[in-house]
Design a protein around this motif. Structure first.
Motif, short mmCIF file in Angstrom:
data_model
loop_
_atom_site.label_atom_id
_atom_site.label_comp_id
_atom_site.label_asym_id
_atom_site.label_seq_id
_atom_site.Cartn_x
_atom_site.Cartn_y
_atom_site.Cartn_z
N UNK A 1 0.83 -1.21 0.00
CA UNK A 1 0.00 0.00 0.00
C UNK A 1 0.86 1.26 0.00
N UNK B 1 -2.08 10.61 6.70
CA UNK B 1 -2.73 10.40 8.01
C UNK B 1 -3.37 9.02 8.03
N UNK B 2 -3.93 8.63 6.87
CA UNK B 2 -4.47 7.27 6.74
C UNK B 2 -3.38 6.23 6.96
N UNK B 3 -2.20 6.48 6.38
CA UNK B 3 -1.09 5.54 6.54
C UNK B 3 -0.65 5.45 8.00
N UNK C 1 -2.48 5.93 10.63
CA UNK C 1 -3.45 5.14 11.38
C UNK C 1 -3.34 3.65 11.04
N UNK C 2 -3.16 3.37 9.74
CA UNK C 2 -2.99 1.99 9.31
C UNK C 2 -1.76 1.37 9.97
N UNK D 1 -2.45 0.43 13.45
CA UNK D 1 -3.25 -0.80 13.53
C UNK D 1 -2.37 -2.03 13.33
N UNK E 1 -6.77 0.80 3.43
CA UNK E 1 -5.51 1.53 3.23
C UNK E 1 -5.47 2.80 4.09
N UNK E 2 -6.65 3.42 4.24
CA UNK E 2 -6.76 4.67 5.00
C UNK E 2 -7.91 4.50 6.00
N UNK E 3 -7.62 3.84 7.13
CA UNK E 3 -8.73 3.38 7.99
C UNK E 3 -9.58 4.50 8.61
N UNK E 4 -9.12 5.75 8.51
CA UNK E 4 -9.99 6.81 9.05
C UNK E 4 -11.14 7.13 8.09
#
Ligand SMILES: [Cu+2]
Lengths: 176, 103
Positions: A67, A162-164, A166-167, A170, B91-94
């Motif tokens: 990703x 920001x998505x990365x 958070x990912x 996780x 890929x972008x969990x938010x």
């Protein structure tokens, strides 16, 4: 494990203080410099992900790395098209150089690790790295950007990263 | 007759699509599902249109569906059970959304 975690945090701190922070203090960044920094920051993450694809045997880590390569390459493609359109030539600068130097040190350290130790160090560093880059984008790079189109691209980039972040958190949680 | 011809083959389920089945479009733009919440009926299709230059997914929290949404493309799922389905992008969990499905 604790020392590895510290490494990630130390790198993030280093980047902000010796790299992005100082550059922002000493001289106002120009769009050609900001474009170069963004491109460099993307490539740093792509290189780390390539190492992870070669080294990690964990599916969640492999998926995450794939990703990262796909997204950061997509952002770079947009950035290159935009600078060509704007006739901006990305310009090397102390921040880009600091990023590259720190990335080389991280890569060298990660290259010594295998198995679970690699997974943890890589993912922890991804959390710290994205966090540092996101902070720099938000507080320094985006506000300093003159071109509305470049600002728009960096703003979208910030949301993606920001998505990365958070990912990555996780995935880090799953590894524990 | 038409309803049967239009039946969709789902994993393990042959679902006759009612003549009134609708397609509900959710736009995916700037790292967000718009609208984030939709309501639908069994047999309706949710179609996500990804306007971003990065790939996304629409992945149900309970794994009921996992739809790939490549950059600039669409992806869809036909709803076969009632309930509330929260979903996110892997890929972008938010990036989060919800589909409420009624009978
Ligand atoms: Cu996404």
């Amino acid at each position: 494990m604790k020392s590895l975690n510290r490494l990630g945090i130390a790198l993030a701190g280093l980047m902000l203080t010796t790299g992005l922070g100082v550059a922002a203090e000493t001289a106002k960044l120009t769009d050609p410099q900001i474009a170069h920094i963004a491109y460099t920051a993307d490539n740093v993450d792509i290189e780390a992900a390539k190492l992870a694809l070669k080294t990690s045997k964990t599916k969640a880590v492999q998926d995450f790395a794939e990703n990262m390569i796909r997204d950061h390459e997509a952002v770079n493609k947009q950035a290159l098209a935009l600078v060509a359109k704007l006739k901006v030539t990305p310009e090397d600068n102390p921040t880009s150089q600091a990023l590259t130097k720190q990335a080389a040190a991280t890569q060298a350290h990660l290259a010594t690790l295998k198995g679970a130790a690699f997974d943890k160090a890589y993912v922890d560093n991804e959390v710290a790295y994205h966090h540092a880059v996101n902070g720099a984008l938000e507080t320094t790079l985006i506000p300093a950007t003159q071109s509305a189109e470049l600002k728009d691209l960096l703003t979208t980039g910030l949301k993606i990263f920001k998505g990365h972040e958070e990912h990555a958190r996780m995935v880090a949680g799953k590894l524990k | 007759m038409l309803a049967l011809v239009g039946g969709l083959l789902l994993p393990g389920v042959f679902l006759p699509v009612a003549a009134s089945a609708e397609t509900i479009t959710v736009k995916v733009s700037k790292l967000a599902f718009v609208p984030a919440s939709v309501t639908a009926k069994i047999g309706d299709t949710i179609e996500w249109a990804n306007a971003d230059f990065v790939d996304h997914t629409a992945t149900a929290t309970d794994k009921a569906f996992d739809v790939k949404l490549p950059a600039g493309k669409t992806g869809s799922v036909t709803l076969s059970q009632a309930g509330t389905f929260p979903y996110f992008c892997r890929v972008h969990p938010m990036m989060k959304g919800t589909i409420a499905v009624t009978e």
